[in-house]
Motif scaffolding. Structure first.
Motif, PDB file in Angstrom:
ATOM      1  N   ALA A  90       0.831  -1.206   0.000  1.00  0.00           N
ATOM      2  CA  ALA A  90       0.000   0.000   0.000  1.00  0.00           C
ATOM      3  C   ALA A  90       0.866   1.256   0.000  1.00  0.00           C
ATOM      4  O   ALA A  90       0.460   2.302  -0.515  1.00  0.00           O
ATOM      5  CB  ALA A  90      -0.930   0.002   1.208  1.00  0.00           C
ATOM      6  N   LEU A  91       2.055   1.141   0.578  1.00  0.00           N
ATOM      7  CA  LEU A  91       3.000   2.258   0.562  1.00  0.00           C
ATOM      8  C   LEU A  91       3.785   2.330  -0.731  1.00  0.00           C
ATOM      9  O   LEU A  91       4.562   3.265  -0.923  1.00  0.00           O
ATOM     10  CB  LEU A  91       3.979   2.123   1.738  1.00  0.00           C
ATOM     11  N   GLN A  92       3.599   1.323  -1.595  1.00  0.00           N
ATOM     12  CA  GLN A  92       4.309   1.266  -2.884  1.00  0.00           C
ATOM     13  C   GLN A  92       5.814   1.437  -2.685  1.00  0.00           C
ATOM     14  O   GLN A  92       6.466   2.273  -3.317  1.00  0.00           O
ATOM     15  CB  GLN A  92       3.781   2.327  -3.846  1.00  0.00           C
ATOM     16  N   ILE A  93       6.359   0.651  -1.772  1.00  0.00           N
ATOM     17  CA  ILE A  93       7.764   0.796  -1.403  1.00  0.00           C
ATOM     18  C   ILE A  93       8.700   0.500  -2.575  1.00  0.00           C
ATOM     19  O   ILE A  93       8.325  -0.155  -3.556  1.00  0.00           O
ATOM     20  CB  ILE A  93       8.117  -0.126  -0.227  1.00  0.00           C
ATOM     21  N   HIS A 112      19.955   0.138  -8.328  1.00  0.00           N
ATOM     22  CA  HIS A 112      18.626   0.103  -8.952  1.00  0.00           C
ATOM     23  C   HIS A 112      17.627   0.903  -8.123  1.00  0.00           C
ATOM     24  O   HIS A 112      16.784   1.640  -8.667  1.00  0.00           O
ATOM     25  CB  HIS A 112      18.164  -1.352  -9.100  1.00  0.00           C
ATOM     26  N   ALA A 113      17.704   0.783  -6.797  1.00  0.00           N
ATOM     27  CA  ALA A 113      16.811   1.528  -5.913  1.00  0.00           C
ATOM     28  C   ALA A 113      17.048   3.034  -6.038  1.00  0.00           C
ATOM     29  O   ALA A 113      16.092   3.823  -6.025  1.00  0.00           O
ATOM     30  CB  ALA A 113      17.009   1.079  -4.469  1.00  0.00           C
ATOM     31  N   ALA A 114      18.313   3.432  -6.160  1.00  0.00           N
ATOM     32  CA  ALA A 114      18.631   4.854  -6.310  1.00  0.00           C
ATOM     33  C   ALA A 114      17.998   5.427  -7.569  1.00  0.00           C
ATOM     34  O   ALA A 114      17.496   6.560  -7.580  1.00  0.00           O
ATOM     35  CB  ALA A 114      20.147   5.050  -6.341  1.00  0.00           C
ATOM     36  N   GLY A 115      17.986   4.639  -8.655  1.00  0.00           N
ATOM     37  CA  GLY A 115      17.336   5.073  -9.891  1.00  0.00           C
ATOM     38  C   GLY A 115      15.836   5.236  -9.701  1.00  0.00           C
ATOM     39  O   GLY A 115      15.226   6.190 -10.211  1.00  0.00           O
ATOM     40  N   ASN A 116      15.221   4.313  -8.964  1.00  0.00           N
ATOM     41  CA  ASN A 116      13.786   4.404  -8.690  1.00  0.00           C
ATOM     42  C   ASN A 116      13.453   5.622  -7.835  1.00  0.00           C
ATOM     43  O   ASN A 116      12.427   6.284  -8.042  1.00  0.00           O
ATOM     44  CB  ASN A 116      13.296   3.133  -7.987  1.00  0.00           C
ATOM     45  N   ARG A 155      10.866   8.580  -9.096  1.00  0.00           N
ATOM     46  CA  ARG A 155       9.634   8.869  -8.363  1.00  0.00           C
ATOM     47  C   ARG A 155       9.662  10.265  -7.743  1.00  0.00           C
ATOM     48  O   ARG A 155       8.626  10.917  -7.628  1.00  0.00           O
ATOM     49  CB  ARG A 155       9.407   7.813  -7.288  1.00  0.00           C
ATOM     50  N   ALA A 156      10.842  10.713  -7.344  1.00  0.00           N
ATOM     51  CA  ALA A 156      10.944  12.055  -6.762  1.00  0.00           C
ATOM     52  C   ALA A 156      10.684  13.133  -7.815  1.00  0.00           C
ATOM     53  O   ALA A 156      10.156  14.200  -7.502  1.00  0.00           O
ATOM     54  CB  ALA A 156      12.326  12.251  -6.144  1.00  0.00           C
TER      55      ALA A 156
END
Length: 534
Positions: free
Chosen positions: A189-192, A205-209, A213-214
């Motif tokens: 639900a938080l779309q982590i 990969h997380a840094a790119g996401n 999103r930001a």
């Protein structure tokens, strides 16, 4: 073994002609002023952190025990309420996510986010069951258009529940959390943004996401806990740069838990159930949240996100009135590994973020060095003495082994902590001269230049450094290097051994500080002018 004139200049170093080995051995060994280590001074790692951010005492006073027993009825009521709220929230999330096949990758429509409002209110009610009746809030959260990224210190599982209720933002969370029953559904639900903290590829990969999103207003606030793990709230540890690499304005948020008996931090005082029990057998618990002013990166900080992260961290620490340390999540992993080796975990914290910056150190290497340290420290005290050090290397006490010992024990305390040991080995193994030093040492030992080291060559080289070394020790060291037992040591065996055991290369460097110095060409003799008698 015969040597040529060309070989003699190299072998001269291993014959001990360039230094006096007049040190005594055993109880009569006396420390003396030693020359600087040939690779130069080891970078300073600074004093130990003033606090351990991962430790919280779990000792209960008699008053706490009695109070917890008396509040068992309240505890049962709270547990029933919590389970009921979580069940209702779970069902509401299931309804809100109907028709969503990829909740972690596409932003929700406004109406779907509206459907999650009852769940957000349920999260606040959940905190109520844990004794957080009133939450003091100072400052105001900025609109997403002003600061798309929120960052906060991370103390326990209560922090994300508050964030869920207050913002319903996008969070970054450990990948394994998504797979947890019930909790995983709330995280969806938080779309982590899931991340494997041990994988560099996953973090990249997380840094790119985070960046995507930001920068996309279809997503809500991006909320990050840049410390990457929980602490006891008595320090702000090193920040990851994921929240700061987009180069966008950031609003810091700091969380405090004023307490007298129970700190809700998720450290080493027990698991989730134990912390919950402690919280729910308190009459009331306190929480304070403060939103600090929005911070914008400078042009330089856009190019160097770590500088932006450090500035934000400094402001958060100032607001919390706590120090900054260079610990990281990998310190916790090292501490757990130390416990398995029966080493004191608190003395195994090295402020890993600092070691990464200074020596480009990775966790597997640090873990190997921890095993080596534990093998030296048979008393499991967390301190290696000079006797233990020389004994573990199976080398006699001398000025040479003392100099190597002082490479680690820079402060001259007479013992080495794991933090110092790690820094010393990392300094040698990551030095730019490491490979060339190994090659020079191998060539100096290889008198007949056949590309391998015979038993005689190894014995002669070792005895040149340590004349008092027993033959059995020489044999043992040779057999250790001779992995395939073919009675000769290849370059691969030699270099592999030193890469795994850089302390031995430090011994070689200490014994032969001119090993890497270019040999000056010999000047031809000027023929004498003959004298003729008159």
């Amino acid at each position: 073994m015969a040597t040529t004139d060309d070989d003699s200049s190299l072998q001269k170093e291993f014959d001990g002609d360039e230094f006096d080995d007049d040190s005594s051995v055993g109880d009569e060994f006396e420390s003396s002023i030693l020359p600087d280590f040939p690779l130069g001074p080891r970078p300073t790692i600074g004093p130990e952190a003033p606090v351990n951010p991962f430790h919280e005492s779990s000792n209960w006073s008699i008053f706490q025990v009695i109070k917890s027993i008396l509040l068992i009825p309240l505890f049962i009521l709270r547990v029933v309420s919590m389970v009921t709220l979580m069940a209702i929230g779970y069902l509401l999330i299931k309804v809100a996510l109907i028709g969503v096949s990829d909740p972690l990758f596409k932003p929700f429509n406004p109406w779907r986010r509206f459907m999650l409002w009852p769940v957000r209110l349920g999260a606040r009610a959940l905190m109520f069951t844990m004794g957080y009746y009133y939450i003091r809030i100072k400052g105001k959260p900025a609109h997403r258009s002003v600061a798309p990224v929120l960052v906060s210190n991370h103390i326990g599982f209560v922090d994300p529940i508050f964030v869920f209720y207050r913002h319903l933002p996008v969070l970054v969370s450990a990948k394994e959390n998504v797979e947890m029953p019930i909790v995983g559904m709330f995280l969806q639900a938080l779309q982590i943004i899931p991340v494997d903290r041990a994988s560099a590829e996953s973090r990249h990969h997380a840094a790119g996401n985070i960046r995507r999103r930001a920068m996309d207003n279809k997503w809500p606030h991006v909320m990050l806990f840049p410390e990457g793990t929980t602490t006891n709230g008595r320090a702000i540890i090193s920040f990851k740069t994921g929240a700061f690499s987009p180069g966008l304005p950031v609003q810091p948020m700091v969380v405090r838990y004023p307490h007298k008996y129970v700190n809700p931090c998720w450290c080493d005082q027990g698991g989730l159930l134990m912390i919950l029990f402690q919280l729910m057998t308190q009459f009331i618990n306190f929480m304070e949240v403060e939103y600090l002013p929005v911070m914008k990166p400078t042009v330089k900080e856009m190019k160097h996100p770590q500088e932006f992260a450090d500035r934000v961290r400094s402001e958060m620490a100032k607001a919390l009135r706590v120090p900054c340390t260079e610990h990281s999540f990998l310190d916790i992993k090292l501490a757990l590994a130390a416990e398995k080796l029966k080493q004191p975990s608190a003395r195994s914290l090295v402020e890993f973020a600092r070691m990464e910056k200074l020596f480009r150190l990775d966790y597997p290497t640090a873990q190997d060095y921890l095993k080596k340290f534990s093998a030296m420290n048979l008393s499991h005290s967390g301190y290696v003495t000079f006797d233990e050090f020389s004994s573990a290397l199976d080398l006699p006490k001398s000025k040479i082994t003392e100099q190597v010992f002082h490479l680690f024990d820079k402060d001259g305390h007479g013992s080495i902590k794991f933090r110092e040991f790690l820094a010393g080995l990392a300094f040698v193994s990551t030095h730019t001269s490491f490979a060339s030093t190994m090659e020079a040492a191998f060539k100096a030992c290889d008198v007949n230049e056949d590309g391998t080291l015979s038993r005689d060559e190894v014995e002669r080289s070792l005895l040149a450094i340590f004349p008092e070394m027993p033959p059995i020790t020489v044999l043992k060291l040779f057999d250790t290097l001779d992995i395939n037992h073919d009675e000769k040591i290849s370059w691969e065996e030699f270099s592999g051994f030193l890469q795994r055991n850089p302390e031995y290369l430090a011994v070689i460097m200490s014994a032969h500080p001119t090993l890497l110095r270019p040999k000056s060409p010999r000047t031809p003799r000027t023929p004498r002018t003959p004298k003729f008698s008159s």
